[in-house]
Scaffold this motif. Structure first.
Motif, PDB file in Angstrom:
ATOM      1  N   SER A  79       8.591  -4.157   5.657  1.00 49.77           N
ATOM      2  CA  SER A  79       8.365  -5.165   6.686  1.00 49.77           C
ATOM      3  C   SER A  79       9.422  -6.252   6.692  1.00 49.77           C
ATOM      4  CB  SER A  79       6.971  -5.790   6.539  1.00 49.77           C
ATOM      5  OG  SER A  79       6.873  -6.476   5.321  1.00 49.77           O
ATOM      6  N   SER A  80      10.102  -6.467   5.579  1.00 48.84           N
ATOM      7  CA  SER A  80      11.120  -7.513   5.496  1.00 48.84           C
ATOM      8  C   SER A  80      12.264  -7.065   4.602  1.00 48.84           C
ATOM      9  CB  SER A  80      10.522  -8.804   4.916  1.00 48.84           C
ATOM     10  OG  SER A  80       9.505  -9.298   5.733  1.00 48.84           O
ATOM     11  N   PRO A  81      13.471  -7.578   4.855  1.00 49.08           N
ATOM     12  CA  PRO A  81      14.589  -7.234   3.975  1.00 49.08           C
ATOM     13  C   PRO A  81      14.280  -7.649   2.536  1.00 49.08           C
ATOM     14  CG  PRO A  81      15.361  -8.369   5.945  1.00 49.08           C
ATOM     15  CD  PRO A  81      13.866  -8.452   5.954  1.00 49.08           C
ATOM     16  N   GLY A  82      14.687  -6.831   1.589  1.00 43.45           N
ATOM     17  CA  GLY A  82      14.478  -7.141   0.191  1.00 43.45           C
ATOM     18  C   GLY A  82      13.166  -6.642  -0.376  1.00 43.45           C
ATOM     19  N   GLN A  83      12.276  -6.149   0.476  1.00 41.82           N
ATOM     20  CA  GLN A  83      11.005  -5.623  -0.018  1.00 41.82           C
ATOM     21  C   GLN A  83      11.160  -4.157  -0.388  1.00 41.82           C
ATOM     22  OE1 GLN A  83       8.141  -6.420   3.068  1.00 41.82           O
ATOM     23  NE2 GLN A  83       7.491  -8.295   2.046  1.00 41.82           N
ATOM     24  N   VAL A  84      10.297  -3.712  -1.289  1.00 39.93           N
ATOM     25  CA  VAL A  84      10.284  -2.315  -1.701  1.00 39.93           C
ATOM     26  C   VAL A  84       9.856  -1.450  -0.522  1.00 39.93           C
ATOM     27  CG1 VAL A  84       9.144  -0.664  -3.237  1.00 39.93           C
ATOM     28  CG2 VAL A  84       9.732  -2.937  -4.071  1.00 39.93           C
ATOM     29  N   THR A  85      10.504  -0.320  -0.350  1.00 43.91           N
ATOM     30  CA  THR A  85      10.114   0.625   0.689  1.00 43.91           C
ATOM     31  C   THR A  85       8.889   1.403   0.210  1.00 43.91           C
ATOM     32  OG1 THR A  85      12.377   0.870   1.464  1.00 43.91           O
ATOM     33  CG2 THR A  85      10.849   2.633   2.025  1.00 43.91           C
ATOM     34  N   LEU A  86       7.868   1.458   1.039  1.00 45.67           N
ATOM     35  CA  LEU A  86       6.645   2.193   0.716  1.00 45.67           C
ATOM     36  C   LEU A  86       6.583   3.434   1.600  1.00 45.67           C
ATOM     37  CD1 LEU A  86       4.157  -0.810   0.581  1.00 45.67           C
ATOM     38  CD2 LEU A  86       5.215   0.380  -1.340  1.00 45.67           C
ATOM     39  N   ASN A  87       6.535   4.591   0.974  1.00 47.23           N
ATOM     40  CA  ASN A  87       6.428   5.838   1.724  1.00 47.23           C
ATOM     41  C   ASN A  87       4.968   6.112   2.030  1.00 47.23           C
ATOM     42  OD1 ASN A  87       9.215   6.366   1.574  1.00 47.23           O
ATOM     43  ND2 ASN A  87       8.945   7.099  -0.506  1.00 47.23           N
ATOM     44  N   SER A  88       4.715   6.666   3.202  1.00 47.58           N
ATOM     45  CA  SER A  88       3.342   7.014   3.558  1.00 47.58           C
ATOM     46  C   SER A  88       3.295   8.443   4.091  1.00 47.58           C
ATOM     47  CB  SER A  88       2.773   6.046   4.594  1.00 47.58           C
ATOM     48  OG  SER A  88       3.427   6.196   5.832  1.00 47.58           O
ATOM     49  N   ALA A  89       2.118   9.020   3.950  1.00 45.31           N
ATOM     50  CA  ALA A  89       1.881  10.379   4.445  1.00 45.31           C
ATOM     51  C   ALA A  89       0.378  10.562   4.588  1.00 45.31           C
ATOM     52  CB  ALA A  89       2.451  11.412   3.480  1.00 45.31           C
ATOM     53  N   ALA A  90      -0.003  11.580   5.303  1.00 42.38           N
ATOM     54  CA  ALA A  90      -1.428  11.898   5.444  1.00 42.38           C
ATOM     55  C   ALA A  90      -2.012  12.202   4.069  1.00 42.38           C
ATOM     56  CB  ALA A  90      -1.603  13.101   6.370  1.00 42.38           C
ATOM     57  N   PRO A  91      -3.304  11.895   3.873  1.00 44.06           N
ATOM     58  CA  PRO A  91      -3.930  12.261   2.600  1.00 44.06           C
ATOM     59  C   PRO A  91      -4.057  13.781   2.470  1.00 44.06           C
ATOM     60  CG  PRO A  91      -5.539  11.247   4.088  1.00 44.06           C
ATOM     61  CD  PRO A  91      -4.211  11.193   4.768  1.00 44.06           C
ATOM     62  N   VAL A  92      -4.255  14.249   1.252  1.00 43.84           N
ATOM     63  CA  VAL A  92      -4.360  15.685   0.967  1.00 43.84           C
ATOM     64  C   VAL A  92      -5.414  16.341   1.855  1.00 43.84           C
ATOM     65  CG1 VAL A  92      -4.972  17.379  -0.808  1.00 43.84           C
ATOM     66  CG2 VAL A  92      -3.579  15.416  -1.409  1.00 43.84           C
ATOM     67  N   GLU A  93      -6.555  15.651   2.033  1.00 40.51           N
ATOM     68  CA  GLU A  93      -7.658  16.222   2.811  1.00 40.51           C
ATOM     69  C   GLU A  93      -7.265  16.497   4.267  1.00 40.51           C
ATOM     70  OE1 GLU A  93      -9.047  13.544  -0.417  1.00 40.51           O
ATOM     71  OE2 GLU A  93      -7.750  13.240   1.288  1.00 40.51           O
ATOM     72  N   PHE A  94      -6.188  15.853   4.712  1.00 42.84           N
ATOM     73  CA  PHE A  94      -5.732  16.033   6.089  1.00 42.84           C
ATOM     74  C   PHE A  94      -4.354  16.680   6.141  1.00 42.84           C
ATOM     75  CE2 PHE A  94      -9.275  13.302   6.536  1.00 42.84           C
ATOM     76  CZ  PHE A  94      -9.748  13.495   7.813  1.00 42.84           C
ATOM     77  N   GLY A  95      -4.046  17.477   5.106  1.00 45.22           N
ATOM     78  CA  GLY A  95      -2.804  18.247   5.105  1.00 45.22           C
ATOM     79  C   GLY A  95      -1.590  17.534   4.546  1.00 45.22           C
ATOM     80  N   GLY A  96      -1.774  16.354   3.983  1.00 48.16           N
ATOM     81  CA  GLY A  96      -0.654  15.616   3.410  1.00 48.16           C
ATOM     82  C   GLY A  96      -0.320  16.086   2.006  1.00 48.16           C
ATOM     83  N   PRO A  97       0.813  15.621   1.467  1.00 49.74           N
ATOM     84  CA  PRO A  97       1.261  16.079   0.153  1.00 49.74           C
ATOM     85  C   PRO A  97       0.508  15.449  -1.020  1.00 49.74           C
ATOM     86  CG  PRO A  97       2.787  14.468   1.025  1.00 49.74           C
ATOM     87  CD  PRO A  97       1.773  14.743   2.116  1.00 49.74           C
ATOM     88  N   GLY A  98      -0.132  14.299  -0.797  1.00 46.57           N
ATOM     89  CA  GLY A  98      -0.877  13.656  -1.870  1.00 46.57           C
ATOM     90  C   GLY A  98      -0.030  12.819  -2.807  1.00 46.57           C
ATOM     91  N   ASP A  99       1.244  12.629  -2.489  1.00 45.79           N
ATOM     92  CA  ASP A  99       2.117  11.864  -3.377  1.00 45.79           C
ATOM     93  C   ASP A  99       2.595  10.552  -2.754  1.00 45.79           C
ATOM     94  OD1 ASP A  99       3.808  12.866  -1.448  1.00 45.79           O
ATOM     95  OD2 ASP A  99       5.285  13.676  -2.864  1.00 45.79           O
ATOM     96  N   ALA A 100       1.926  10.102  -1.704  1.00 46.71           N
ATOM     97  CA  ALA A 100       2.333   8.867  -1.034  1.00 46.71           C
ATOM     98  C   ALA A 100       1.092   8.106  -0.566  1.00 46.71           C
ATOM     99  CB  ALA A 100       3.229   9.189   0.168  1.00 46.71           C
ATOM    100  N   TRP A 101       1.271   6.813  -0.312  1.00 46.53           N
ATOM    101  CA  TRP A 101       0.180   6.010   0.250  1.00 46.53           C
ATOM    102  C   TRP A 101      -0.151   6.535   1.638  1.00 46.53           C
ATOM    103  CZ3 TRP A 101      -2.323   2.689  -2.706  1.00 46.53           C
ATOM    104  CH2 TRP A 101      -1.687   2.169  -3.822  1.00 46.53           C
TER     105      TRP A 101
END
Length: 102
Positions: free
Chosen positions: A3-25
């Motif tokens: 959201s702002s310069p200097g902040q950590v990048t947060l990766n997101s993906a669908a949850p496992v139950e919805f076909g996501g990889p399960g390794d991201a928020w």
């Protein structure tokens, strides 16, 4: 997500139950965290405007993502322990303000 310069990048993906990889928020985790933050910030603003003395505030939120007919449904709700009747009044006011602005 960043959201702002200097902040950590947060990766997101669908949850496992919805076909996501399960390794991201999941996006639902971000929304649930935002609900909790909004309640805390609203409580603090109402308490300050009401000159309500308070010592601490803890807010935990849970979110549920379910498959329903025709798609999916997401529900998030905060849980805030309150110790005094004055704080309960401020929380009620904060909840009212938060629900009208959401």
């Amino acid at each position: 997500f960043r959201s702002s310069p200097g902040q950590v990048t947060l990766n997101s993906a669908a949850p496992v139950e919805f076909g996501g990889p399960g390794d991201a928020w999941s996006p639902e985790a971000f929304v649930t965290a935002a609900v909790a933050d909004c309640f805390v910030l609203t409580f603090r603003a109402v308490a300050k405007a009401s000159m309500l003395p308070w010592i601490s505030l803890e807010c935990q939120a849970e979110g549920t993502l379910d498959r329903v007919e025709g798609g999916s449904a997401f529900t998030a709700w905060p849980s805030i322990p309150v110790m005094s009747s004055a704080a309960t009044s401020a929380l009620t006011m904060a909840s009212s303000v938060a629900s009208t602005t959401a």
